[in-house]
Design an enzyme around this catalytic site. Structure first.
Site, PDB file in Angstrom:
ATOM      1  N   ALA A  44       0.849  -1.199   0.000  1.00  0.00           N
ATOM      2  CA  ALA A  44       0.000   0.000   0.000  1.00  0.00           C
ATOM      3  C   ALA A  44       0.883   1.247   0.000  1.00  0.00           C
ATOM      4  CB  ALA A  44      -0.891  -0.018   1.239  1.00  0.00           C
ATOM      5  N   ASN A  45       0.295   2.410   0.094  1.00  0.00           N
ATOM      6  CA  ASN A  45       1.082   3.642   0.241  1.00  0.00           C
ATOM      7  C   ASN A  45       0.340   4.595   1.170  1.00  0.00           C
ATOM      8  OD1 ASN A  45      -0.628   5.494  -1.407  1.00  0.00           O
ATOM      9  ND2 ASN A  45      -0.122   4.022  -3.008  1.00  0.00           N
ATOM     10  N   ARG A  46       0.942   5.751   1.415  1.00  0.00           N
ATOM     11  CA  ARG A  46       0.428   6.643   2.467  1.00  0.00           C
ATOM     12  C   ARG A  46      -0.708   7.561   2.016  1.00  0.00           C
ATOM     13  NH1 ARG A  46       4.058   6.541   6.673  1.00  0.00           N
ATOM     14  NH2 ARG A  46       6.177   5.960   6.130  1.00  0.00           N
ATOM     15  N   SER A  47      -1.195   7.434   0.790  1.00  0.00           N
ATOM     16  CA  SER A  47      -2.234   8.360   0.322  1.00  0.00           C
ATOM     17  C   SER A  47      -3.511   8.217   1.156  1.00  0.00           C
ATOM     18  CB  SER A  47      -2.554   8.067  -1.146  1.00  0.00           C
ATOM     19  OG  SER A  47      -3.689   8.794  -1.525  1.00  0.00           O
TER      20      SER A  47
END
Ligand code: CTP
Length: 401
Positions: A205-208
């Site tokens: 995943a990522n931090r968005s």
């Protein structure tokens, strides 16, 4: 949009009446002239003084007012919009049946202005066929319905029937009153970070947070556009926005390939993973099997794909999250992905980009013009993005004619 508009705010007798106070305050803050009308039932839940103090005029409750005879026709004829929040089952029934029992129902029957009703009641009442039939009747007559949310209700139980949040109600009012270039346009926005499965429980995943995409969707809907939001996150849905939930880059690509061809504007605010596991394990990877070798492959570049088949007249907007060489990197993405506009943010700077409520951006246009927006809230950034799209359209139109 709301500035100078005369809005009758009807409040009926439900526990959610206290939220009408916040709706009132937000409308007044936005420059509207708010005329509050309370039913006798509403007075069991909030005091007149509270609404009178916050609205533009004192609360009215009665048809029998010697200083202003026949108040309902004056209220109904001079309103730009009437909103009823909360609207009880009784109010909906009386309005659907054309029954004029008090000042509010008289006013609703004595107006040609648009009407927004925001029902709030217990789940059993909301789902009752009589209430649903009244809602269907009102909708068929052009009344706008802001559906109640699901959540914790007054008795502590959970279900559908809770009054929509004040910002959703205000957004719905803005959309009904909107005029100008956005009315009726189809806008597609993507938001949030994609999640690429490693196994049955783990993802890349990522931090968005999705907040910037949601702010753009909310602003476009408030300007009267028909908005579809392709989203990986579960944030409150802005008024008038249709959400298409997705999780992976492949799902997001499929949704956008379906929706983009009919859109006048596509804004790709999502943070798409660049790589995904070639194959997700069917079950959970067990740690006693040792450190797993996860083989990655590139995901499709969704935005570049949309740029390659962009229909005539569509405006395509991308985002660029950068930590170095902001302008040069964003410029290269603008050209490579055949965009009309790229919104670049330095995600390494304090308060900017991922997970924050604020952002600071540089906007680069395909025609070479650029501008910057200092650190501000994401809704203000959304306004600048949509205003810049208007400018690009104006410039294209002037060159074409
Ligand atoms: N984007 C996309 N599909 C991808 C990757 C990115 O549609 N597989 C979109 C993003 O939504 C954004 C724009 O392309 O609007 C730029 O994304 P960004 O991550 O900044 O750039 P990348 O092209 O992924 O390049 P890099 O990661 O090398 O900076």
């Amino acid at each position: 949009m709301l500035a100078g508009k005369r809005i009758v705010l009807g409040v009926t007798g439900g526990i959610a009446a206290y939220k009408a106070v916040e709706v009132c305050r937000r409308l007044v803050d936005a420059g509207a002239h708010v005329v509050p009308v309370m039913t006798a039932g509403a007075e069991h839940f909030i005091g007149r003084t509270t609404l009178s103090a916050l609205a533009s005029e004192p609360v009215q409750t009665s048809l029998w007012n010697e200083a202003s005879p026949i108040p309902h026709t004056r209220l109904g004829q001079t309103a730009d919009l009437i909103v009823v929040a909360p609207a009880t089952a009784r109010l909906l029934a009386a309005y659907a049946a054309g029954l004029s029992t008090d000042l509010l129902t008289n006013t609703l029957l004595a107006t040609r202005a648009p009407v927004v009703v925001c029902p709030a009641m217990h789940t059993e009442m909301w789902e009752h066929p009589a209430v649903q039939a009244n809602i269907a009747t009102l909708r068929s007559r052009g009344v706008h319905v802001v559906e109640p949310e699901s959540g914790r209700l007054a008795g502590g139980d959970v279900g559908a029937g809770r009054l929509a949040a004040p910002d959703v109600i205000v957004g719905a009012i803005e959309a009904v009153l909107a005029d100008g270039p956005w009315v009726g346009q189809h806008v597609v926005v993507s938001a949030g970070g994609t999640r690429e499965p490693i196994d049955a429980v783990r993802v890349i995943a990522n931090r968005s947070s999705g907040k910037q995409g949601y702010a753009i969707a909310a602003e476009a809907a408030a300007r009267g556009a028909k908005v579809t939001l392709v989203s990986t996150v579960d944030l409150p849905v802005p008024a008038g926005v249709q959400v298409r939930p997705v999780e992976t880059a492949a799902q997001m690509q499929a949704a956008l390939q379906e929706l983009a061809p009919t859109a006048q504007l596509v804004v790709m605010a999502a943070a798409v993973a660049d790589f995904r596991p070639v194959q997700a394990a069917a079950g959970k990877l067990k740690k006693d099997l040792g450190v797993p070798q996860i083989v990655l492959e590139p995901t499709p570049d969704i935005l570049a794909g949309l740029g390659a088949v962009k229909p005539q007249g569509q405006i395509l907007v991308g985002f660029a999250a950068e930590t170095d060489d902001l302008v040069a990197n964003a410029q290269s993405k603008l050209q490579r992905k055949r965009l009309d506009l790229i919104v670049a943010n330095d995600v390494g700077a304090p308060g900017v980009g991922f997970q924050h409520d604020t952002n600071a951006v540089t906007l680069l246009r395909a025609d070479g013009q650029s501008s910057s927006v200092e650190l501000t809230d994401k809704r203000s950034i959304a306004k600048v993005v949509l205003d810049t799209v208007n400018e690009i359209r104006g410039a294209t139109h002037n060159t074409a004619t």
